[in-house]
Design an enzyme around this catalytic site. Sequence first.
Site, short mmCIF file in Angstrom:
data_model
loop_
_atom_site.label_atom_id
_atom_site.label_comp_id
_atom_site.label_asym_id
_atom_site.label_seq_id
_atom_site.Cartn_x
_atom_site.Cartn_y
_atom_site.Cartn_z
N GLU A 96 7.34 -3.23 -10.56
CA GLU A 96 6.56 -3.93 -11.68
C GLU A 96 5.32 -3.09 -11.98
OE1 GLU A 96 6.55 -8.35 -11.58
OE2 GLU A 96 7.04 -7.94 -9.53
N CYS A 109 -1.41 -0.44 -14.16
CA CYS A 109 -1.62 -0.81 -12.79
C CYS A 109 -0.11 -0.39 -12.25
CB CYS A 109 -1.76 -2.09 -12.77
SG CYS A 109 -1.81 -2.64 -10.92
N CYS A 116 6.58 -5.27 -0.52
CA CYS A 116 5.61 -4.84 0.34
C CYS A 116 5.89 -5.30 1.96
CB CYS A 116 4.12 -5.35 -0.17
SG CYS A 116 2.77 -4.39 0.84
N CYS A 120 -0.47 -9.88 3.56
CA CYS A 120 -1.48 -10.58 3.15
C CYS A 120 -1.26 -11.78 2.69
CB CYS A 120 -2.10 -9.73 2.00
SG CYS A 120 -2.53 -8.07 2.40
N CYS A 123 -1.20 -13.04 -1.19
CA CYS A 123 -0.55 -12.25 -2.25
C CYS A 123 1.10 -12.67 -2.39
CB CYS A 123 -0.81 -10.61 -1.87
SG CYS A 123 0.60 -9.50 -2.63
N GLU A 170 2.03 -0.95 -0.53
CA GLU A 170 0.74 -0.24 0.13
C GLU A 170 0.92 0.95 -0.21
OE1 GLU A 170 -2.32 -0.74 1.69
OE2 GLU A 170 -2.08 1.11 1.53
N SER A 201 -5.67 1.64 -4.24
CA SER A 201 -6.18 0.46 -3.23
C SER A 201 -5.39 0.36 -1.99
CB SER A 201 -6.15 -0.81 -4.05
OG SER A 201 -6.87 -2.05 -3.25
N CYS A 347 -3.71 -9.44 -10.04
CA CYS A 347 -3.73 -8.99 -8.80
C CYS A 347 -3.03 -10.09 -7.85
CB CYS A 347 -5.19 -8.92 -8.22
SG CYS A 347 -5.83 -7.37 -8.74
S1 SF4 Z 1 -2.11 -7.45 -1.34
FE1 SF4 Z 1 -1.19 -5.41 -1.53
S2 SF4 Z 1 -0.92 -4.58 0.70
FE2 SF4 Z 1 -1.33 -6.95 0.81
S3 SF4 Z 1 0.87 -7.74 0.68
FE3 SF4 Z 1 0.12 -7.73 -1.48
S4 SF4 Z 1 0.76 -5.80 -2.28
FE4 SF4 Z 1 1.23 -5.62 0.05
#
Ligand code: SF4
Length: 368
Positions: A96, A109, A116, A120, A123, A170, A201, A347
Amino acid sequence: MGEMDKRTNLTGLSQAELVEFIQQSGEPTYRARQIFGALHHRRLRSFEEITELPKALRERLNETTTASTLTIESRYVSEDGTRRFLMKTHDNLPVETVFIPEERRDTICFSSQSGCPLQCTFCLTAQLGLLRSLSPGEIVEQIIIALNDVYGVGEKPPRGTNLVGMGAGEPFLNFDSLMKALGIMADPQGLFIVPHRVTVSTAGVVPRIRELATIPQRPNLAISLAAPTDDLRDELMPINKKWPLEELLGACKEFELTLKAGERFTFEYVMLDGINDSDEHARQLANLLNRHDLHARVNLIPHNPADPLPYQPSSTSRVERFKSILESKGVRTFVRRPRGRDIFAACGQLAARREPNTIQVSSQSIVA
Ligand code: SF4
Protein backbone atom coordinates in the site's frame (compact mmCIF):
# COMPACT_ATOMS: atom_id res chain seq x y z
CA MET A 1 5.01 -16.70 -9.88
CA GLY A 2 7.35 -19.35 -11.23
CA GLU A 3 9.38 -17.90 -14.06
CA MET A 4 8.69 -14.33 -13.03
CA ASP A 5 10.38 -14.82 -9.67
CA LYS A 6 13.75 -15.41 -11.26
CA ARG A 7 13.83 -12.36 -13.51
CA THR A 8 15.92 -9.42 -12.31
CA ASN A 9 13.85 -6.31 -11.68
CA LEU A 10 15.92 -3.62 -13.37
CA THR A 11 14.04 -0.89 -11.48
CA GLY A 12 15.75 -2.19 -8.33
CA LEU A 13 19.28 -1.63 -9.67
CA SER A 14 21.35 1.49 -9.15
CA GLN A 15 22.76 3.14 -12.25
CA ALA A 16 26.19 1.65 -11.53
CA GLU A 17 24.71 -1.83 -11.14
CA LEU A 18 22.75 -1.43 -14.33
CA VAL A 19 25.93 -0.45 -16.19
CA GLU A 20 27.61 -3.59 -14.91
CA PHE A 21 24.63 -5.73 -15.78
CA ILE A 22 24.43 -4.35 -19.33
CA GLN A 23 28.17 -4.71 -19.90
CA GLN A 24 28.04 -8.32 -18.78
CA SER A 25 25.35 -8.99 -21.31
CA GLY A 26 27.65 -7.62 -24.02
CA GLU A 27 25.80 -4.35 -24.71
CA PRO A 28 27.41 -0.91 -24.84
CA THR A 29 27.36 1.13 -21.63
CA TYR A 30 25.16 3.90 -23.04
CA ARG A 31 22.29 1.41 -23.19
CA ALA A 32 22.38 1.20 -19.40
CA ARG A 33 22.07 4.97 -19.16
CA GLN A 34 19.16 4.91 -21.61
CA ILE A 35 17.40 2.22 -19.60
CA PHE A 36 18.01 3.94 -16.25
CA GLY A 37 16.65 7.25 -17.59
CA ALA A 38 13.63 5.53 -19.13
CA LEU A 39 12.72 3.67 -15.93
CA HIS A 40 13.40 6.36 -13.37
CA HIS A 41 13.26 9.73 -15.12
CA ARG A 42 10.55 8.99 -17.68
CA ARG A 43 8.97 6.49 -15.30
CA LEU A 44 8.24 3.91 -18.01
CA ARG A 45 7.07 0.55 -16.75
CA SER A 46 7.82 -1.79 -19.66
CA PHE A 47 10.65 -2.33 -22.13
CA GLU A 48 8.19 -2.08 -25.04
CA GLU A 49 7.84 1.61 -24.28
CA ILE A 50 11.58 2.27 -24.42
CA THR A 51 11.49 2.64 -28.17
CA GLU A 52 15.05 3.93 -28.51
CA LEU A 53 16.24 0.41 -27.68
CA PRO A 54 16.51 -1.99 -30.63
CA LYS A 55 13.62 -4.42 -30.75
CA ALA A 56 15.90 -7.42 -30.36
CA LEU A 57 17.36 -5.98 -27.16
CA ARG A 58 13.93 -5.27 -25.75
CA GLU A 59 12.91 -8.84 -26.42
CA ARG A 60 16.07 -10.17 -24.85
CA LEU A 61 15.58 -8.02 -21.75
CA ASN A 62 12.05 -9.34 -21.42
CA GLU A 63 13.30 -12.89 -21.23
CA THR A 64 15.66 -12.48 -18.29
CA THR A 65 14.62 -9.24 -16.63
CA THR A 66 11.59 -7.13 -15.92
CA ALA A 67 10.96 -3.38 -15.84
CA SER A 68 8.18 -3.54 -13.25
CA THR A 69 6.58 -6.07 -10.96
CA LEU A 70 3.85 -4.29 -8.98
CA THR A 71 0.34 -3.94 -10.32
CA ILE A 72 -2.42 -1.63 -9.07
CA GLU A 73 -5.30 -3.61 -7.69
CA SER A 74 -7.43 -0.68 -6.59
CA ARG A 75 -7.15 2.98 -5.92
CA TYR A 76 -9.15 5.15 -3.56
CA VAL A 77 -9.43 8.93 -3.71
CA SER A 78 -10.29 10.82 -0.52
CA GLU A 79 -12.30 14.02 -0.39
CA ASP A 80 -9.13 15.79 0.73
CA GLY A 81 -7.29 14.66 -2.41
CA THR A 82 -5.31 11.90 -0.72
CA ARG A 83 -5.03 8.77 -2.85
CA ARG A 84 -4.46 5.30 -1.53
CA PHE A 85 -3.12 2.64 -3.85
CA LEU A 86 -3.57 -1.00 -3.10
CA MET A 87 -1.03 -2.81 -5.24
CA LYS A 88 0.07 -6.37 -5.43
CA THR A 89 3.43 -8.00 -5.87
CA HIS A 90 4.22 -10.64 -8.51
CA ASP A 91 3.59 -13.24 -5.80
CA ASN A 92 0.22 -11.74 -4.96
CA LEU A 93 0.94 -9.91 -1.70
CA PRO A 94 -0.57 -6.54 -0.83
CA VAL A 95 1.49 -3.33 -0.95
CA GLU A 96 0.00 0.00 0.00
CA THR A 97 1.08 3.49 -0.92
CA VAL A 98 -0.53 6.81 -0.12
CA PHE A 99 -0.22 10.06 -2.08
CA ILE A 100 -0.95 13.20 -0.06
CA PRO A 101 -1.14 16.52 -1.90
CA GLU A 102 -0.12 19.57 0.08
CA GLU A 103 0.00 23.21 -0.90
CA ARG A 104 3.68 23.43 -1.62
CA ARG A 105 4.78 19.82 -1.88
CA ASP A 106 3.38 16.34 -2.34
CA THR A 107 4.08 13.60 0.12
CA ILE A 108 4.16 9.94 -0.81
CA CYS A 109 3.95 7.47 2.04
CA PHE A 110 5.45 4.15 0.97
CA SER A 111 5.56 0.69 2.51
CA SER A 112 8.73 -1.20 3.29
CA GLN A 113 7.13 -4.57 3.95
CA SER A 114 3.97 -6.39 2.96
CA GLY A 115 2.23 -6.60 6.33
CA CYS A 116 4.35 -6.08 9.45
CA PRO A 117 5.83 -8.42 12.04
CA LEU A 118 5.48 -5.91 14.90
CA GLN A 119 2.35 -5.97 16.95
CA CYS A 120 1.56 -2.36 17.74
CA THR A 121 -1.93 -2.56 19.18
CA PHE A 122 -3.13 0.72 17.64
CA CYS A 123 -2.21 -0.30 14.10
CA LEU A 124 -4.30 -2.18 11.61
CA THR A 125 -1.31 -3.34 9.56
CA ALA A 126 -0.16 -5.39 12.55
CA GLN A 127 -3.11 -7.67 12.01
CA LEU A 128 -1.74 -8.87 8.70
CA GLY A 129 1.45 -10.16 10.30
CA LEU A 130 4.58 -10.13 8.17
CA LEU A 131 3.97 -11.40 4.66
CA ARG A 132 7.46 -10.47 3.44
CA SER A 133 9.93 -7.62 3.14
CA LEU A 134 9.84 -5.67 -0.11
CA SER A 135 12.75 -5.55 -2.55
CA PRO A 136 14.44 -2.24 -3.46
CA GLY A 137 12.63 -2.34 -6.83
CA GLU A 138 9.27 -2.79 -5.12
CA ILE A 139 9.94 0.23 -2.93
CA VAL A 140 10.98 2.45 -5.89
CA GLU A 141 8.06 1.26 -8.03
CA GLN A 142 5.54 2.50 -5.46
CA ILE A 143 6.73 6.06 -5.98
CA ILE A 144 6.78 5.71 -9.78
CA ILE A 145 3.24 4.30 -9.82
CA ALA A 146 1.87 7.05 -7.56
CA LEU A 147 3.49 9.88 -9.57
CA ASN A 148 2.34 8.41 -12.89
CA ASP A 149 -1.20 8.01 -11.62
CA VAL A 150 -1.46 11.55 -10.33
CA TYR A 151 0.46 13.45 -13.04
CA GLY A 152 0.62 11.11 -16.04
CA VAL A 153 3.47 8.87 -17.16
CA GLY A 154 6.77 10.70 -17.02
CA GLU A 155 5.15 14.13 -16.45
CA LYS A 156 7.20 16.32 -14.18
CA PRO A 157 5.37 16.88 -10.88
CA PRO A 158 4.53 20.58 -10.52
CA ARG A 159 5.56 20.48 -6.87
CA GLY A 160 8.44 18.76 -5.14
CA THR A 161 8.00 15.28 -3.72
CA ASN A 162 8.65 14.33 -0.12
CA LEU A 163 8.70 10.69 0.88
CA VAL A 164 7.80 9.16 4.19
CA GLY A 165 8.49 5.56 5.06
CA MET A 166 5.49 5.25 7.33
CA GLY A 167 3.31 2.86 5.35
CA ALA A 168 3.06 -0.84 6.09
CA GLY A 169 6.01 -2.51 7.74
CA GLU A 170 8.95 -1.62 9.93
CA PRO A 171 11.50 -0.02 7.58
CA PHE A 172 14.43 -0.85 9.86
CA LEU A 173 13.66 -4.55 9.62
CA ASN A 174 14.29 -4.17 5.88
CA PHE A 175 17.18 -1.76 6.25
CA ASP A 176 19.42 -2.76 3.34
CA SER A 177 16.64 -2.75 0.77
CA LEU A 178 15.36 0.55 2.13
CA MET A 179 18.75 2.26 1.93
CA LYS A 180 19.35 0.86 -1.52
CA ALA A 181 15.97 2.10 -2.76
CA LEU A 182 16.68 5.57 -1.34
CA GLY A 183 20.04 5.59 -3.13
CA ILE A 184 18.38 4.74 -6.46
CA MET A 185 15.73 7.42 -5.99
CA ALA A 186 18.34 10.07 -5.15
CA ASP A 187 20.06 9.68 -8.56
CA PRO A 188 19.90 13.04 -10.42
CA GLN A 189 19.31 11.16 -13.68
CA GLY A 190 16.34 9.37 -12.20
CA LEU A 191 13.60 10.38 -9.78
CA PHE A 192 16.06 12.73 -8.05
CA ILE A 193 14.39 12.61 -4.65
CA VAL A 194 17.30 13.24 -2.29
CA PRO A 195 17.54 11.75 1.23
CA HIS A 196 16.78 15.00 3.02
CA ARG A 197 13.34 14.90 1.32
CA VAL A 198 12.73 11.50 2.92
CA THR A 199 11.63 10.68 6.46
CA VAL A 200 11.69 7.15 7.78
CA SER A 201 9.78 6.15 10.87
CA THR A 202 10.82 3.31 13.15
CA ALA A 203 9.08 1.66 16.08
CA GLY A 204 12.52 1.53 17.71
CA VAL A 205 14.92 -0.97 16.14
CA VAL A 206 17.89 0.20 18.20
CA PRO A 207 20.80 -1.36 16.25
CA ARG A 208 19.62 0.28 13.02
CA ILE A 209 19.22 3.68 14.72
CA ARG A 210 22.86 3.35 15.76
CA GLU A 211 23.83 2.29 12.26
CA LEU A 212 21.99 5.24 10.72
CA ALA A 213 24.00 7.50 13.01
CA THR A 214 27.15 6.43 11.10
CA ILE A 215 25.76 6.92 7.57
CA PRO A 216 26.39 10.29 5.92
CA GLN A 217 23.73 10.12 3.15
CA ARG A 218 20.64 9.30 5.12
CA PRO A 219 16.96 10.08 5.45
CA ASN A 220 15.42 12.08 8.27
CA LEU A 221 14.45 9.94 11.22
CA ALA A 222 11.21 9.70 13.17
CA ILE A 223 10.76 7.50 16.23
CA SER A 224 7.30 6.25 17.09
CA LEU A 225 7.02 6.48 20.88
CA ALA A 226 3.33 6.15 21.81
CA ALA A 227 4.06 5.87 25.54
CA PRO A 228 6.28 7.56 28.14
CA THR A 229 6.79 4.50 30.39
CA ASP A 230 7.98 0.95 29.75
CA ASP A 231 4.86 -0.55 31.29
CA LEU A 232 2.55 1.22 28.89
CA ARG A 233 4.87 0.95 25.91
CA ASP A 234 5.32 -2.80 26.44
CA GLU A 235 1.58 -3.04 26.06
CA LEU A 236 1.10 -0.74 23.06
CA MET A 237 4.31 -1.53 21.18
CA PRO A 238 5.64 -4.96 22.18
CA ILE A 239 8.96 -4.20 20.45
CA ASN A 240 9.62 -2.24 23.65
CA LYS A 241 10.24 -5.51 25.48
CA LYS A 242 13.22 -6.08 23.23
CA TRP A 243 14.52 -2.52 23.24
CA PRO A 244 13.07 -0.66 26.24
CA LEU A 245 12.89 3.11 26.54
CA GLU A 246 16.28 3.65 28.23
CA GLU A 247 18.05 1.81 25.45
CA LEU A 248 15.96 3.38 22.72
CA LEU A 249 16.42 6.93 23.96
CA GLY A 250 20.14 6.30 24.51
CA ALA A 251 20.43 5.36 20.83
CA CYS A 252 18.31 8.40 19.93
CA LYS A 253 20.72 10.66 21.76
CA GLU A 254 23.66 9.09 19.92
CA PHE A 255 21.83 9.76 16.68
CA GLU A 256 20.92 13.32 17.64
CA LEU A 257 24.55 14.13 18.30
CA THR A 258 25.37 13.30 14.66
CA LEU A 259 22.65 15.54 13.16
CA LYS A 260 23.84 17.91 10.46
CA ALA A 261 22.27 21.18 9.35
CA GLY A 262 19.01 20.57 7.53
CA GLU A 263 18.44 17.06 8.91
CA ARG A 264 15.26 16.47 10.87
CA PHE A 265 14.73 14.21 13.84
CA THR A 266 11.29 13.82 15.43
CA PHE A 267 9.30 11.74 17.87
CA GLU A 268 5.83 10.62 16.90
CA TYR A 269 3.24 10.16 19.62
CA VAL A 270 -0.11 8.67 18.67
CA MET A 271 -2.84 10.05 20.95
CA LEU A 272 -5.21 7.35 22.23
CA ASP A 273 -8.20 8.55 24.19
CA GLY A 274 -7.89 7.64 27.88
CA ILE A 275 -4.83 5.44 27.28
CA ASN A 276 -1.71 7.59 26.87
CA ASP A 277 -3.02 11.15 26.83
CA SER A 278 -3.31 12.27 30.50
CA ASP A 279 -1.53 15.26 32.05
CA GLU A 280 0.64 12.77 33.90
CA HIS A 281 1.65 11.08 30.63
CA ALA A 282 2.59 14.47 29.20
CA ARG A 283 4.78 15.26 32.20
CA GLN A 284 6.38 11.81 32.06
CA LEU A 285 7.10 12.24 28.36
CA ALA A 286 8.66 15.68 28.83
CA ASN A 287 10.78 14.42 31.74
CA LEU A 288 11.90 11.39 29.77
CA LEU A 289 13.07 13.47 26.81
CA ASN A 290 14.67 16.09 29.03
CA ARG A 291 16.45 13.48 31.11
CA HIS A 292 18.04 12.13 27.92
CA ASP A 293 18.82 15.66 26.80
CA LEU A 294 16.88 15.11 23.58
CA HIS A 295 15.89 18.21 21.65
CA ALA A 296 13.94 16.55 18.86
CA ARG A 297 10.42 17.83 18.46
CA VAL A 298 7.34 15.79 19.23
CA ASN A 299 4.54 15.30 16.69
CA LEU A 300 1.22 14.49 18.30
CA ILE A 301 -0.93 12.34 16.03
CA PRO A 302 -4.56 11.88 16.96
CA HIS A 303 -5.27 8.17 16.52
CA ASN A 304 -7.10 7.13 13.37
CA PRO A 305 -9.94 4.91 14.47
CA ALA A 306 -10.39 1.72 12.50
CA ASP A 307 -12.47 -1.31 13.31
CA PRO A 308 -11.64 -3.60 15.08
CA LEU A 309 -9.01 -1.54 16.94
CA PRO A 310 -10.21 -0.78 20.47
CA TYR A 311 -9.12 2.88 20.54
CA GLN A 312 -10.57 6.30 19.94
CA PRO A 313 -8.64 9.48 19.15
CA SER A 314 -8.03 11.94 21.97
CA SER A 315 -10.26 15.00 21.84
CA THR A 316 -8.91 18.22 20.39
CA SER A 317 -8.87 19.87 23.80
CA ARG A 318 -6.97 16.91 25.29
CA VAL A 319 -4.38 17.12 22.50
CA GLU A 320 -4.01 20.87 23.09
CA ARG A 321 -3.63 20.41 26.83
CA PHE A 322 -1.02 17.65 26.29
CA LYS A 323 0.84 19.94 23.92
CA SER A 324 0.85 22.84 26.37
CA ILE A 325 2.29 20.67 29.14
CA LEU A 326 5.08 19.46 26.88
CA GLU A 327 5.79 23.02 25.76
CA SER A 328 5.82 24.32 29.33
CA LYS A 329 8.68 21.89 29.91
CA GLY A 330 10.60 23.06 26.88
CA VAL A 331 9.59 20.33 24.41
CA ARG A 332 8.77 21.61 20.92
CA THR A 333 5.43 20.09 19.98
CA PHE A 334 3.31 19.98 16.84
CA VAL A 335 -0.06 18.44 16.14
CA ARG A 336 -0.32 16.47 12.92
CA ARG A 337 -3.52 16.75 10.96
CA PRO A 338 -4.88 13.35 9.87
CA ARG A 339 -5.24 12.91 6.11
CA GLY A 340 -7.22 10.41 4.10
CA ARG A 341 -9.01 8.89 7.07
CA ASP A 342 -12.11 8.29 4.99
CA ILE A 343 -10.27 5.92 2.65
CA PHE A 344 -8.21 4.12 5.30
CA ALA A 345 -5.10 5.90 4.12
CA ALA A 346 -4.17 7.48 7.43
CA CYS A 347 -1.41 6.37 9.78
CA GLY A 348 -1.92 2.91 11.20
CA GLN A 349 -4.84 2.21 8.90
CA LEU A 350 -3.09 0.34 6.10
CA ALA A 351 -4.32 -3.21 6.11
CA ALA A 352 -5.05 -3.97 2.47
CA ARG A 353 -8.67 -2.95 2.91
CA ARG A 354 -10.63 -3.21 -0.28
CA GLU A 355 -13.56 -1.08 0.73
CA PRO A 356 -12.90 2.65 0.79
CA ASN A 357 -14.59 3.22 4.08
CA THR A 358 -16.68 1.72 6.79
CA ILE A 359 -16.42 4.56 9.27
CA GLN A 360 -17.05 7.94 7.69
CA VAL A 361 -18.67 7.32 4.36
CA SER A 362 -17.53 9.84 1.80
CA SER A 363 -19.82 10.43 -1.14
CA GLN A 364 -16.91 11.73 -3.19
CA SER A 365 -14.74 8.66 -2.82
CA ILE A 366 -13.90 7.11 -6.13
CA VAL A 367 -13.02 3.50 -6.48
CA ALA A 368 -11.27 2.87 -9.76
S1 SF4 B 1 2.69 0.91 13.64
FE1 SF4 B 1 4.28 0.46 12.06
S2 SF4 B 1 5.68 -0.91 13.16
FE2 SF4 B 1 3.80 -0.92 14.36
S3 SF4 B 1 2.62 -2.67 13.57
FE3 SF4 B 1 1.98 -0.85 12.41
S4 SF4 B 1 3.23 -0.87 10.55
FE4 SF4 B 1 4.22 -2.22 12.06
